[in-house]
Design a protein around this motif. Structure first.
Motif, PDB file in Angstrom:
ATOM      1  N   ARG A 208       0.825  -1.203   0.000  1.00  0.00           N
ATOM      2  CA  ARG A 208       0.000   0.000   0.000  1.00  0.00           C
ATOM      3  C   ARG A 208       0.865   1.261   0.000  1.00  0.00           C
ATOM      4  O   ARG A 208       0.619   2.201  -0.753  1.00  0.00           O
ATOM      5  CB  ARG A 208      -0.930  -0.012   1.226  1.00  0.00           C
ATOM      6  N   TRP A 209       1.894   1.266   0.838  1.00  0.00           N
ATOM      7  CA  TRP A 209       2.773   2.436   0.878  1.00  0.00           C
ATOM      8  C   TRP A 209       3.580   2.593  -0.412  1.00  0.00           C
ATOM      9  O   TRP A 209       3.893   3.719  -0.838  1.00  0.00           O
ATOM     10  CB  TRP A 209       3.729   2.331   2.069  1.00  0.00           C
ATOM     11  N   LEU A 210       3.889   1.483  -1.036  1.00  0.00           N
ATOM     12  CA  LEU A 210       4.601   1.553  -2.301  1.00  0.00           C
ATOM     13  C   LEU A 210       3.745   2.223  -3.365  1.00  0.00           C
ATOM     14  O   LEU A 210       4.212   3.091  -4.105  1.00  0.00           O
ATOM     15  CB  LEU A 210       5.008   0.146  -2.752  1.00  0.00           C
ATOM     16  N   PHE A 211       2.461   1.845  -3.440  1.00  0.00           N
ATOM     17  CA  PHE A 211       1.571   2.471  -4.406  1.00  0.00           C
ATOM     18  C   PHE A 211       1.375   3.957  -4.117  1.00  0.00           C
ATOM     19  O   PHE A 211       1.288   4.777  -5.042  1.00  0.00           O
ATOM     20  CB  PHE A 211       0.222   1.757  -4.423  1.00  0.00           C
ATOM     21  N   ILE A 212       1.296   4.305  -2.856  1.00  0.00           N
ATOM     22  CA  ILE A 212       1.138   5.729  -2.493  1.00  0.00           C
ATOM     23  C   ILE A 212       2.374   6.522  -2.925  1.00  0.00           C
ATOM     24  O   ILE A 212       2.271   7.614  -3.511  1.00  0.00           O
ATOM     25  CB  ILE A 212       0.890   5.876  -0.980  1.00  0.00           C
ATOM     26  N   ALA A 213       3.556   5.975  -2.644  1.00  0.00           N
ATOM     27  CA  ALA A 213       4.789   6.665  -3.025  1.00  0.00           C
ATOM     28  C   ALA A 213       4.901   6.804  -4.536  1.00  0.00           C
ATOM     29  O   ALA A 213       5.295   7.862  -5.050  1.00  0.00           O
ATOM     30  CB  ALA A 213       5.995   5.914  -2.470  1.00  0.00           C
ATOM     31  N   LEU A 214       4.536   5.740  -5.265  1.00  0.00           N
ATOM     32  CA  LEU A 214       4.582   5.816  -6.721  1.00  0.00           C
ATOM     33  C   LEU A 214       3.578   6.831  -7.251  1.00  0.00           C
ATOM     34  O   LEU A 214       3.860   7.565  -8.209  1.00  0.00           O
ATOM     35  CB  LEU A 214       4.310   4.447  -7.332  1.00  0.00           C
ATOM     36  N   GLY A 215       2.397   6.894  -6.660  1.00  0.00           N
ATOM     37  CA  GLY A 215       1.402   7.868  -7.090  1.00  0.00           C
ATOM     38  C   GLY A 215       1.879   9.295  -6.909  1.00  0.00           C
ATOM     39  O   GLY A 215       1.710  10.141  -7.786  1.00  0.00           O
ATOM     40  N   VAL A 216       2.487   9.555  -5.758  1.00  0.00           N
ATOM     41  CA  VAL A 216       3.022  10.899  -5.514  1.00  0.00           C
ATOM     42  C   VAL A 216       4.133  11.228  -6.500  1.00  0.00           C
ATOM     43  O   VAL A 216       4.212  12.335  -7.041  1.00  0.00           O
ATOM     44  CB  VAL A 216       3.526  11.006  -4.061  1.00  0.00           C
ATOM     45  N   ALA A 217       5.008  10.236  -6.750  1.00  0.00           N
ATOM     46  CA  ALA A 217       6.109  10.470  -7.691  1.00  0.00           C
ATOM     47  C   ALA A 217       5.583  10.748  -9.097  1.00  0.00           C
ATOM     48  O   ALA A 217       6.100  11.624  -9.800  1.00  0.00           O
ATOM     49  CB  ALA A 217       7.040   9.264  -7.702  1.00  0.00           C
ATOM     50  N   VAL A 218       4.537  10.010  -9.503  1.00  0.00           N
ATOM     51  CA  VAL A 218       3.971  10.221 -10.833  1.00  0.00           C
ATOM     52  C   VAL A 218       3.369  11.616 -10.943  1.00  0.00           C
ATOM     53  O   VAL A 218       3.552  12.323 -11.946  1.00  0.00           O
ATOM     54  CB  VAL A 218       2.920   9.140 -11.138  1.00  0.00           C
ATOM     55  N   LEU A 219       2.660  12.050  -9.924  1.00  0.00           N
ATOM     56  CA  LEU A 219       2.055  13.382  -9.951  1.00  0.00           C
ATOM     57  C   LEU A 219       3.116  14.474 -10.008  1.00  0.00           C
ATOM     58  O   LEU A 219       2.993  15.442 -10.767  1.00  0.00           O
ATOM     59  CB  LEU A 219       1.163  13.572  -8.721  1.00  0.00           C
ATOM     60  N   LEU A 220       4.163  14.322  -9.195  1.00  0.00           N
ATOM     61  CA  LEU A 220       5.223  15.332  -9.201  1.00  0.00           C
ATOM     62  C   LEU A 220       5.949  15.366 -10.546  1.00  0.00           C
ATOM     63  O   LEU A 220       6.245  16.439 -11.078  1.00  0.00           O
ATOM     64  CB  LEU A 220       6.217  15.051  -8.076  1.00  0.00           C
ATOM     65  N   ALA A 221       6.245  14.176 -11.087  1.00  0.00           N
ATOM     66  CA  ALA A 221       6.933  14.136 -12.381  1.00  0.00           C
ATOM     67  C   ALA A 221       6.061  14.714 -13.488  1.00  0.00           C
ATOM     68  O   ALA A 221       6.545  15.437 -14.369  1.00  0.00           O
ATOM     69  CB  ALA A 221       7.332  12.695 -12.712  1.00  0.00           C
ATOM     70  N   ALA A 222       4.758  14.404 -13.458  1.00  0.00           N
ATOM     71  CA  ALA A 222       3.847  14.936 -14.467  1.00  0.00           C
ATOM     72  C   ALA A 222       3.742  16.456 -14.366  1.00  0.00           C
ATOM     73  O   ALA A 222       3.734  17.155 -15.390  1.00  0.00           O
ATOM     74  CB  ALA A 222       2.470  14.289 -14.330  1.00  0.00           C
ATOM     75  N   ALA A 223       3.674  16.982 -13.139  1.00  0.00           N
ATOM     76  CA  ALA A 223       3.578  18.430 -12.964  1.00  0.00           C
ATOM     77  C   ALA A 223       4.845  19.126 -13.452  1.00  0.00           C
ATOM     78  O   ALA A 223       4.782  20.148 -14.152  1.00  0.00           O
ATOM     79  CB  ALA A 223       3.324  18.759 -11.494  1.00  0.00           C
ATOM     80  N   ALA A 224       6.004  18.564 -13.083  1.00  0.00           N
ATOM     81  CA  ALA A 224       7.270  19.166 -13.517  1.00  0.00           C
ATOM     82  C   ALA A 224       7.403  19.112 -15.037  1.00  0.00           C
ATOM     83  O   ALA A 224       7.847  20.079 -15.675  1.00  0.00           O
ATOM     84  CB  ALA A 224       8.441  18.462 -12.850  1.00  0.00           C
ATOM     85  N   GLY A 225       7.027  17.973 -15.639  1.00  0.00           N
ATOM     86  CA  GLY A 225       7.116  17.854 -17.088  1.00  0.00           C
ATOM     87  C   GLY A 225       6.171  18.801 -17.802  1.00  0.00           C
ATOM     88  O   GLY A 225       6.532  19.399 -18.825  1.00  0.00           O
ATOM     89  N   PHE A 226       4.976  18.977 -17.266  1.00  0.00           N
ATOM     90  CA  PHE A 226       4.018  19.889 -17.888  1.00  0.00           C
ATOM     91  C   PHE A 226       4.501  21.332 -17.818  1.00  0.00           C
ATOM     92  O   PHE A 226       4.392  22.081 -18.791  1.00  0.00           O
ATOM     93  CB  PHE A 226       2.646  19.762 -17.211  1.00  0.00           C
ATOM     94  N   VAL A 227       5.046  21.728 -16.667  1.00  0.00           N
ATOM     95  CA  VAL A 227       5.547  23.102 -16.530  1.00  0.00           C
ATOM     96  C   VAL A 227       6.691  23.347 -17.500  1.00  0.00           C
ATOM     97  O   VAL A 227       6.759  24.396 -18.158  1.00  0.00           O
ATOM     98  CB  VAL A 227       5.986  23.359 -15.071  1.00  0.00           C
ATOM     99  N   SER A 228       7.613  22.366 -17.590  1.00  0.00           N
ATOM    100  CA  SER A 228       8.732  22.517 -18.519  1.00  0.00           C
ATOM    101  C   SER A 228       8.242  22.620 -19.955  1.00  0.00           C
ATOM    102  O   SER A 228       8.738  23.446 -20.740  1.00  0.00           O
ATOM    103  CB  SER A 228       9.690  21.334 -18.370  1.00  0.00           C
ATOM    104  N   TRP A 229       7.262  21.807 -20.333  1.00  0.00           N
ATOM    105  CA  TRP A 229       6.728  21.849 -21.693  1.00  0.00           C
ATOM    106  C   TRP A 229       5.990  23.158 -21.963  1.00  0.00           C
ATOM    107  O   TRP A 229       6.136  23.769 -23.023  1.00  0.00           O
ATOM    108  CB  TRP A 229       5.787  20.664 -21.905  1.00  0.00           C
TER     109      TRP A 229
END
Length: 458
Positions: A56-77
């Motif tokens: 469960r904690w692994l999925f939560i950590a991956l979800g947070v990482a995906v959101l942060l990476a998506a936000a950073a990538g969108f801002v850069s684009w």
């Protein structure tokens, strides 16, 4: 301070493809999965191994990482814009700190297309613009293949002095596998069997594989295999990396002739298409290892002005100095005739060092040769790996003499003919002092004479 304007009035700006954040972020996501997931793997120190709560904690950590990476990538684009029109090339980027990079058409050295494995399903590519004169290279990630092909054709035409409008460039799209266009003519296609065979007969592979096999045999023989496993892992990783660099990166290697020079297309998982402007080639190196000699195989490398390549094996996805990773005598002669038109390298008179040089170079004395003609200077050396360096007189940047303490006793010296950084290292070894001085001073005169007759563009 107000932010820099995205574009000047009347300029048509573009953004990279909207899928750019997804493609650029998948490698970061894989790295995060490996780093986080490793912490939850059983290692013998935790009771019970992998627990449901850990998942469960692994999925939560991956979800947070995906959101942060998506936000950073969108801002850069979102904050990345570029302009390629009849007047300029400009790339603006940065959210907090705005950066604007401009390159003049006359400073372009090459325009390359790179298609990573993650971008292939979407038909997207990178456009790499290599500039000279200290300018930074520009990379546009990611564009549609058809759009990148047309921009490349337009930029190469402008770099060669052709007056063309970007709106008029609507030529056919090159092949997605070989990057061959309608106007390109294939010169050499390296077969997979020859490429793999040359790799298996390379010194790097034999040493790496031999070390791995020796450790396995010794570990089993002395029953210490478990103690050798930590030492074997780096060797195995290095061997796999070597396979990736020498086989995957050079797979389906095609050298073709385009309207603006030569073009190199290569790669199994990542397709790299690189333009090689002939007027920027500063020197040529031909090598043949001892294990390749029974098969008549050669390798061809070049020094290209503006390439930020390394002197080591540079078979990565960036610009490479390899013009032919493995070729027979006929293919080598054909490639040399394009790179050095009108030059017959085999007809250049070469001389050996004086007999007293055998005391210093007793192993490879027989292969040490050097000479020149009206067009190029040629040097040979190497017993295990025979190497021939060829430098056109008009491309030489300097000529210098070096003499070690033992050479001073024997009245010998080396003459270095320098070009831009790269694999070519033309050195006339173990010459008589008087001959070395005459060669160095004469080389300066030959360089000045070649520069006076060289066309302005080269």
């Amino acid at each position: 301070m107000p932010p820099l304007p995205v574009a000047e009035t009347g300029k048509r700006t573009e953004r990279p493809h909207p899928l750019t954040p997804l493609i650029r972020g998948w490698l970061l996501l894989v790295a995060i999965v490996l780093a986080v997931g490793r912490e939850f793997l059983p290692d013998g120190h935790r009771d019970g191994g992998f627990q449901r709560g850990d998942l469960r904690w692994l999925f939560i950590a991956l979800g947070v990482a995906v959101l942060l990476a998506a936000a950073a990538g969108f801002v850069s684009w979102w904050f990345t814009h570029f302009v390629i029109d009849d007047d300029e090339i400009r790339v603006d980027s940065g959210a907090l700190w705005r950066r604007s990079a401009r390159v003049g058409f006359e400073r372009l050295q090459s325009v390359d297309i790179v298609q990573p494995f993650a971008a292939r399903p979407f038909g997207l590519v990178e456009l790499r613009l290599e500039a000279g004169g200290g300018d930074r290279s520009l990379v546009l990630r990611y564009l549609r293949r058809a759009h990148a092909d047309r921009l490349r054709g337009y930029l190469l035409a402008r770099a060669h002095g052709e007056q063309r409008s970007v709106a008029d460039d609507h030529g056919p799209v090159a092949s997605g596998f070989t990057d061959l266009g309608a106007d390109d003519r294939p010169l050499v296609t390296v077969s997979s069997a020859r490429l793999i065979g040359s790799f298996l007969l390379s010194t790097e592979w034999l040493l790496s594989a031999g070390a791995l096999v020796a450790m396995l045999v010794l570990g089993r023989w002395f029953a210490v295999l478990s103690f050798l496993v930590p030492s074997m892992i780096p060797v195995a990783i290095g061997t796999l990396t070597l396979v990736s660099r020498r086989v995957l990166a050079m797979f389906r290697f095609t050298l073709s002739e385009s309207p603006h020079g030569l073009r190199v297309a290569r790669g199994l998982t990542n397709l790299t298409s690189q333009s090689v402007p002939l007027d920027r080639v500063q020197g040529v190196r031909v090598t043949q290892s001892l294990l390749w000699r029974p098969f008549g195989w050669y390798r061809l490398d070049v020094d290209v002005l503006g390439y930020r390549s390394e002197r080591e094996e540079n078979n990565r996805s960036e610009a490479t100095t390899v013009l032919l990773p493995v070729a027979d005598r006929g293919q080598l002669a054909g490639a040399l005739s394009r790179v050095l038109p009108g030059v017959d390298v085999d007809a250049v008179p070469l001389r050996r060092p004086p007999a007293r040089a055998r005391a210093l170079r007793w192993l490879d004395f027989r292969v040490l040769r050097s000479g020149w003609d009206a067009r190029v200077v040629v040097t040979d050396h190497g017993l295990l790996v025979w190497t021939r360096d060829i430098v056109p007189h008009g491309k030489a940047q300097s000529a210098r003499i070096r003499q070690g303490p033992l050479q001073r006793l024997l009245r010998l010296a080396d003459v270095h003919v320098d070009t831009t950084p790269g694999p070519v290292d033309a050195v006339a070894r173990q010459l008589d002092v008087a001959d070395a001085r005459a060669m160095a001073t004469g080389q300066l005169d030959r360089t000045r004479a070649a520069l006076r007759t060289r066309p302005p563009r080269s």
